[in-house]
Design a protein around this motif. Structure first.
Motif, PDB file in Angstrom:
ATOM      1  N   VAL A  10       0.978  -1.186  -0.110  1.00 22.72           N
ATOM      2  CA  VAL A  10      -0.047   0.176   0.104  1.00 22.72           C
ATOM      3  C   VAL A  10       0.809   1.357   0.080  1.00 22.72           C
ATOM      4  O   VAL A  10       0.592   2.067  -0.762  1.00 22.72           O
ATOM      5  N   TYR A  11       1.839   1.272   0.795  1.00 19.36           N
ATOM      6  CA  TYR A  11       2.789   2.411   0.977  1.00 19.36           C
ATOM      7  C   TYR A  11       3.480   2.768  -0.338  1.00 19.36           C
ATOM      8  O   TYR A  11       3.505   3.874  -0.952  1.00 19.36           O
ATOM      9  N   SER A  12       3.999   1.751  -0.894  1.00 20.42           N
ATOM     10  CA  SER A  12       4.971   1.816  -2.231  1.00 20.42           C
ATOM     11  C   SER A  12       3.907   2.135  -3.378  1.00 20.42           C
ATOM     12  O   SER A  12       4.488   3.097  -4.385  1.00 20.42           O
ATOM     13  N   LYS A  13       2.913   1.541  -3.313  1.00 24.16           N
ATOM     14  CA  LYS A  13       1.717   2.078  -4.744  1.00 24.16           C
ATOM     15  C   LYS A  13       1.469   3.498  -4.432  1.00 24.16           C
ATOM     16  O   LYS A  13       1.275   4.155  -5.203  1.00 24.16           O
ATOM     17  N   SER A  14       1.161   3.886  -2.973  1.00 24.58           N
ATOM     18  CA  SER A  14       0.960   5.241  -2.954  1.00 24.58           C
ATOM     19  C   SER A  14       1.839   6.257  -3.334  1.00 24.58           C
ATOM     20  O   SER A  14       1.578   7.355  -4.187  1.00 24.58           O
ATOM     21  N   PHE A  15       3.092   5.992  -3.046  1.00 24.38           N
ATOM     22  CA  PHE A  15       4.340   6.886  -3.617  1.00 24.38           C
ATOM     23  C   PHE A  15       4.475   6.755  -5.001  1.00 24.38           C
ATOM     24  O   PHE A  15       5.022   7.685  -5.547  1.00 24.38           O
TER      25      PHE A  15
END
Length: 187
Positions: A10-15
């Protein structure tokens, strides 16, 4: 060290701006792009061979690396882009850490890969500028997502090294440290 790959996903997809519509687009165009990925991989390793600093990392390993690279690139166009994909990207980063590949090599390599993929997309979809632009954005997002996860391996390795230094200097056992950390985690 145990990572929450769902959270890292989730974190990496958002960035990276890697949204469900971009995921769907990559799956849609995959059949047109995948036949060209062997050539992209060959060109990538030809470019790396011209960079003196990469020679030691490639020596005697190029054919094996090409096979792994092609499989990774195919995964960019086949998904799924879930916690298992994230765990695999983390593992790739961890391998890079273990061979002591400088972290900046990964960012540079991703730039070389994107340059070639963007050219391929323009060659393939250039008649439809909107589709072409959306596809380039999707590829940029999935490679950015992959790179963010791979770079987390470097951070995790650095933290582990710092902990080992602390334990050695302090004389504290890992068991005692872990028990103390668990006792204070919820406070």
């Amino acid at each position: 060290m145990s990572l929450d790959f769902e959270k890292l996903t989730v974190y990496s997809k958002s960035f990276s701006g890697f949204t469900p519509d971009k995921e769907a687009l990559l799956l849609e165009v995959g059949s047109q792009i995948k036949p060209h990925l062997a050539a992209v991989t060959d060109e990538f390793y030809q470019q790396l061979a011209t960079i003196p600093e990469t020679a030691a990392f490639l020596e005697g390993r190029v054919e094996g690396l090409k096979k792994t690279h092609r499989l990774w690139m195919e995964g960019l166009f086949t998904g799924p882009y879930d916690k298992d994909f994230t765990a695999q990207m983390f593992k790739v980063g961890d391998v890079h850490v273990k061979v002591k590949l400088p972290v900046e090599f990964m960012a540079g390599a991703m730039t070389l890969i994107n340059n070639r993929l963007f050219t391929l997309i323009i060659e393939t979809f250039g008649d439809d500028k909107q589709h072409c632009a959306r596809t380039i954005a999707a590829v940029n997002s999935v490679t950015g997502f992959s790179l963010l996860v791979m770079q987390q391996s470097y951070q995790a390795s650095s933290l582990a090294e710092e902990l080992e230094k602390f334990l050695k200097i302090s004389g504290m056992s890992r068991t005692l440290f872990t028990n103390l950390a668990l006792a204070y985690r919820d406070k």
